[in-house]
Design an enzyme around this catalytic site. Structure first.
Site, short mmCIF file in Angstrom:
data_model
loop_
_atom_site.label_atom_id
_atom_site.label_comp_id
_atom_site.label_asym_id
_atom_site.label_seq_id
_atom_site.Cartn_x
_atom_site.Cartn_y
_atom_site.Cartn_z
N GLU A 64 65.45 -0.40 18.81
CA GLU A 64 65.86 0.04 20.15
C GLU A 64 64.67 0.14 21.09
O GLU A 64 63.51 0.00 20.69
CB GLU A 64 66.61 1.38 20.02
CG GLU A 64 67.88 1.21 19.20
CD GLU A 64 68.77 2.44 19.16
OE1 GLU A 64 68.32 3.53 19.58
OE2 GLU A 64 69.93 2.30 18.70
N CYS A 73 70.03 -5.75 17.85
CA CYS A 73 70.80 -5.38 16.65
C CYS A 73 70.09 -5.89 15.38
O CYS A 73 69.32 -6.86 15.42
CB CYS A 73 72.18 -6.01 16.70
SG CYS A 73 73.29 -5.33 17.94
N GLU A 75 71.38 -7.49 12.84
CA GLU A 75 71.79 -8.84 12.43
C GLU A 75 70.97 -9.90 13.16
O GLU A 75 70.56 -10.90 12.58
CB GLU A 75 73.28 -9.06 12.72
CG GLU A 75 74.23 -8.15 11.96
CD GLU A 75 74.52 -6.83 12.66
OE1 GLU A 75 73.64 -6.31 13.38
OE2 GLU A 75 75.63 -6.32 12.48
N CYS A 115 76.36 -10.32 18.18
CA CYS A 115 75.82 -10.78 16.89
C CYS A 115 76.69 -11.89 16.31
O CYS A 115 76.19 -12.86 15.75
CB CYS A 115 75.69 -9.62 15.91
SG CYS A 115 74.29 -8.55 16.30
#
Ligand code: THU
Length: 160
Positions: A64, A73, A75, A115
């Site tokens: 983040e 993210c 992934e 994602c």
């Protein structure tokens, strides 16, 4: 006018004992990666692990940023690393585990839309399905045999 029905088929495993051994192990990699997430804002930790056809395992966690949209993210952190490091390898399997910090979450959590779009790009590129296993932090695990199965009517290079 005619109606078209699109179906997705998923497999649900009660726990990791039901998984093939190499996938149970991949999920353990994802769980370890999850603990390395940098998520001070959402306090929601996600881990992802990829198995490549050359035997390499690539992991990622969500990262983040104080400028929220700059975060990434788990992934995508993993798959972009795999693409950058092993551009010719095929991604065979992906394991994902997610849940709020310090909480047990037994609901399987699928990858977000962004994602899915990203994973779809690699599935199309490699012309080979990427199987996706996702879970909370414990409990049931859901398997999709491909990314396309999780993203009906996907947008891909064939439209360009
Ligand atoms: N997150 C992921 O890492 N993967 C997903 O598929 C959904 C959401 C992260 C992004 C953000 O750091 C936190 O979870 C809360 O949305």
């Amino acid at each position: 006018m005619k109606e078209i029905r699109i179906e997705s088929k998923l497999s649900v495993y009660d726990n990791s004992n039901e998984l093939p051994n190499h996938i149970a192990s991949l999920m353990e990699n994802a769980k370890e990666a999850r603990l390395k997430a940098y998520a001070p804002y959402s306090k929601f930790l996600v881990g992802a692990a990829l198995l490549l056809d050359n035997g390499e395992i690539i992991t990622g966690s969500n990262q983040e940023n104080a400028s929220y949209p700059s975060g990434l993210c788990a992934e995508r952190t993993a798959i972009y690393y795999a693409g950058a490091q092993y551009p010719d390898a095929k991604i065979v399997s992906m394991a994902i585990t997610a849940g709020a910090q310090n909480n047990i979450n037994t609901t399987p959590i699928p990858p977000c839309g962004a994602c899915r779009q990203t994973i779809a790009e690699y599935e199309v590129k490699q012309e080979f399905p990427i199987e996706i296993y996702f879970m909370g932090t414990s409990g049931k695990i859901v398997k999709s045999h491909s990314l396309a199965n999780l993203l009906p009517l996907g947008f891909d290079r064939s439209f360009l």
